[in-house]
Design a protein around this motif. Structure first.
Motif, PDB file in Angstrom:
ATOM      1  N   ARG A  74      40.652  43.276  49.897  1.00 15.18           N
ATOM      2  CA  ARG A  74      40.815  42.336  51.011  1.00 15.18           C
ATOM      3  C   ARG A  74      40.513  40.902  50.569  1.00 15.18           C
ATOM      4  O   ARG A  74      41.282  39.972  50.876  1.00 15.18           O
ATOM      5  CB  ARG A  74      39.889  42.731  52.161  1.00 15.18           C
ATOM      6  N   ILE A  75      39.431  40.706  49.839  1.00 12.49           N
ATOM      7  CA  ILE A  75      39.048  39.350  49.424  1.00 12.49           C
ATOM      8  C   ILE A  75      40.059  38.776  48.437  1.00 12.49           C
ATOM      9  O   ILE A  75      40.473  37.608  48.541  1.00 12.49           O
ATOM     10  CB  ILE A  75      37.632  39.361  48.802  1.00 12.49           C
ATOM     11  N   ILE A  76      40.480  39.592  47.466  1.00 17.21           N
ATOM     12  CA  ILE A  76      41.421  39.116  46.444  1.00 17.21           C
ATOM     13  C   ILE A  76      42.747  38.725  47.087  1.00 17.21           C
ATOM     14  O   ILE A  76      43.327  37.669  46.780  1.00 17.21           O
ATOM     15  CB  ILE A  76      41.626  40.189  45.357  1.00 17.21           C
ATOM     16  N   ARG A  77      43.261  39.549  47.994  1.00 20.31           N
ATOM     17  CA  ARG A  77      44.524  39.226  48.671  1.00 20.31           C
ATOM     18  C   ARG A  77      44.389  37.929  49.473  1.00 20.31           C
ATOM     19  O   ARG A  77      45.297  37.086  49.517  1.00 20.31           O
ATOM     20  CB  ARG A  77      44.940  40.373  49.590  1.00 20.31           C
ATOM     21  N   SER A  78      43.244  37.804  50.165  1.00 16.37           N
ATOM     22  CA  SER A  78      43.030  36.610  50.986  1.00 16.37           C
ATOM     23  C   SER A  78      42.978  35.354  50.116  1.00 16.37           C
ATOM     24  O   SER A  78      43.612  34.333  50.431  1.00 16.37           O
ATOM     25  CB  SER A  78      41.733  36.757  51.784  1.00 16.37           C
TER      26      SER A  78
END
Length: 603
Positions: free
Chosen positions: A555-559
């Motif tokens: 989730r963090i990497i995509r964001s």
């Protein structure tokens, strides 16, 4: 007698048979009055001469009398046996046998066997008392030595059938081999353990005081060597030194005790190693305890049952269930079954290692051995299955708990709501939530947060808000857990202002926000274009990177990537791989694409 007379005189009616019986009973009573009841029994009684009855008739009388007396004796023995079955000694042996794993028919047979032996022993001593009082002439034998006047009468003891046996918990200690064992133990104990330690005086006493006052970092080996040279200690001297060291300088005790194990004069045995390993495990010094165990194996000292049990606890604490399982198998190879403490350690180790199914297998094994699992074991397994979203397993554990007598608690109900929420079965999650309220539990902040998380997965914001309104009417006040779910949900919907308002309410509670909130904030601020706040949240996340799971990384990497923070996204991607998490295929493609775009720009 009536039956036998009717067979011999089939033509006689009932009144005639009754008359015959009266005559027979009268004659039997007359003979009993002459010689007593004993004369009516035994092989000699059937040959008793009589002027009234024929020999055959008397023989029949004696046979019937003996049958009646035998039945009476059997009934007496049965009643007596019941008393010995309930005696404290037999109960103690029964409990001991149950503890070492004996069950079923074998355990019942052993109980009757022990009760019978106790009864025979009691009867033997009763016969001795009867003999002493002169009440039992049948069980005594007399011999007349000499003749004429001054004859000396020698009376023997009552005859005992069989050989006297000495038993402890069913173990026959009358076997000659135990005498040899006792002699060896006695001899070894005299060599190894003198009665008292040698007196310590002079220079030896000064050296002992220096050992007691050793500081951290001081090498104890030279002082121990000097003490050995002066005293020439035996095992009891070493034990006295270690006992004193434990009291006066406990922080150096373990180090010196480890050195003493290698001293030839100490004559270390399996129990010495086991005690030290156990003490280290209790102090959570797991590396030290494993080192002692390795030394034990290197020195050729074979572990015993106690050592294997300690070994199981040690590896369970260190988070190595595979080695703990190997120690458990070694314990079983000794012919014994693990106790409830070993089972507890193993099950909790499997739960912590993310293998609750193996833990449940051990719990079922406990149940087959009539060992009742604790509530903590049930809850640990239920929590593990709930967090993994394994609803069928969680349901099974919950049902087993209730069969075992543990009523559903707020915690167990919350876990069931969480299990169905993680599995995406919102309706079943709500069903468990309503059932919890029905049986009298008021949902707390955590339980409500779990139910909202379930609604979040279905993106049913209206249902989630309606639930909150209903609960607030009944006096519920949302807490940090509930607000955290709302912030996450609103940020995903890009309702940033509403999320900021809920964030302010978290600050008003005065409680520290959970780590999960930082993931939501990082995602929200990246989407909102608030670079400074996004990087602040990212800094908090990286400081506690060990708490992130695979989904959190994704989730963090995509964001970060979608928000233009490509360098930060690549750094997090490297951390994810370093933690051993496997990125999803789509994330791999996205990161490869971003790398290609970067290369094109650089050209």
């Amino acid at each position: 007698m009536r039956k036998k007379l009717s067979e011999c005189y089939p033509e006689c009616d009932k009144s005639t048979i009754d008359g015959m019986l009266v005559i027979i009973v009268g004659a039997v009573v007359s003979e009993m009055e002459k010689g007593g009841l004993e004369q009516m029994t035994g092989p000699a009684a059937s040959k008793m001469p009589s002027q009234d009855f024929s020999e055959d008739l008397w023989r029949t009388v004696w046979e019937v009398s003996n049958v009646v007396l035998q039945d009476m004796e059997k009934e007496k023995k049965k009643e007596k046996m019941k008393g010995f079955l309930q005696s404290e000694e037999v109960k103690e042996m029964y409990r001991f046998a149950g503890q070492v794993g004996i069950r079923g028919d074998m355990l019942r047979e052993l109980r009757f066997k022990w009760a019978r032996e106790k009864m025979e022993e009691s009867e033997f001593y009763e016969s001795l008392e009867s003999f002493q009082k002169g009440e039992s002439q049948e069980e005594s034998r007399e011999e007349i030595v000499g003749g004429g006047e001054g004859e000396e009468r020698v009376t023997s003891l009552p005859k005992r059938h069989g050989k006297i046996k000495y038993k402890i918990y069913g173990l026959d200690l009358s076997d000659p081999k135990w005498a040899e064992v006792a002699d060896k133990i006695h001899g070894n104990s005299e060599v190894m353990s003198p009665k008292e330690p040698k007196p310590v005086s002079g220079k030896c006493k000064v050296v002992a005081e220096k050992i007691m006052s050793l500081k951290e970092g001081d090498d104890p080996a030279p002082l121990l060597g000097e003490w050995v040279e002066l005293l020439q200690p035996s095992r009891i001297d070493w034990i006295a030194l270690l006992d004193r060291l434990k009291e006066e300088n406990s922080h150096r005790y373990f180090e010196i005790a480890e050195l003493v194990l290698g001293e030839e004069s100490f004559q270390a045995n399996t129990r010495d190693y086991s005690k030290l390993i156990d003490a280290l495990v209790k102090q959570n010094r797991l590396e030290d305890s494993e080192r002692i165990l390795n030394k034990m194996n290197q020195n050729g000292i074979l572990p015993d049952v106690i050592t294997y049990s300690i070994e199981v606890h040690m590896y369970c604490k260190s988070g190595n269930p595979d080695k703990a399982q190997a120690a458990l198998e070694n314990l079983r190879a000794q012919g014994l079954q693990p106790d409830i403490k070993v089972y507890n350690s193993m099950i909790m180790a499997y739960v912590k290692a993310g293998k609750p199914t193996l833990g449940e297998t051990l719990m079922r094994e406990m149940e087959t051995r009539d060992l009742k699992p604790t509530k903590e074991i049930y809850m640990a397994l239920l929590s593990a299955f709930a967090k993994a979203g394994k609803t069928a397993d969680a349901d099974r554990i919950s049902s087993t708990m209730q069969f075992a007598g543990f009523e559903p608690s707020l915690e167990s109900c919350t876990l069931m709501v969480e299990a169905y929420g993680r599995a995406g079965d919102v309706d079943r999650a709500r069903g468990n939530f309503d059932q919890m309220i029905k049986i009298g539990h008021k949902p707390d902040d955590r339980c409500t947060a779990s139910m909202l998380s379930a609604y979040e997965k279905r993106n049913s914001l209206d249902e989630g808000l309606n639930l909150l309104l209903e609960l607030e009417k009944d006096g519920f006040t949302p807490g940090v857990a509930t607000y955290t779910v709302l912030v996450d949900w609103l940020s995903k919907l890009e309702l940033f202002d509403e999320a900021e308002q809920v964030l302010e309410k978290i600050g008003e509670t005065g409680e520290a926000p959970p780590f999960e909130l930082q993931i939501s904030l990082c995602d929200m601020y990246v989407k909102a274009g608030a670079e400074k706040k996004a990087l602040q949240a990212l800094g908090v996340i990286e400081s506690k990177i060990e708490k992130l799971e695979s989904d959190d990384f994704e989730r963090i990497i995509r964001s970060l990537r979608s928000g233009g923070f490509l360098q930060d996204a690549r750094r997090l991607y490297g951390m994810m791989e370093a933690r051993g998490f496997m990125p999803s295929g789509s994330l791999k493609i996205d990161m490869m694409a971003s790398q290609v775009v970067k290369s094109e720009r650089e050209r």
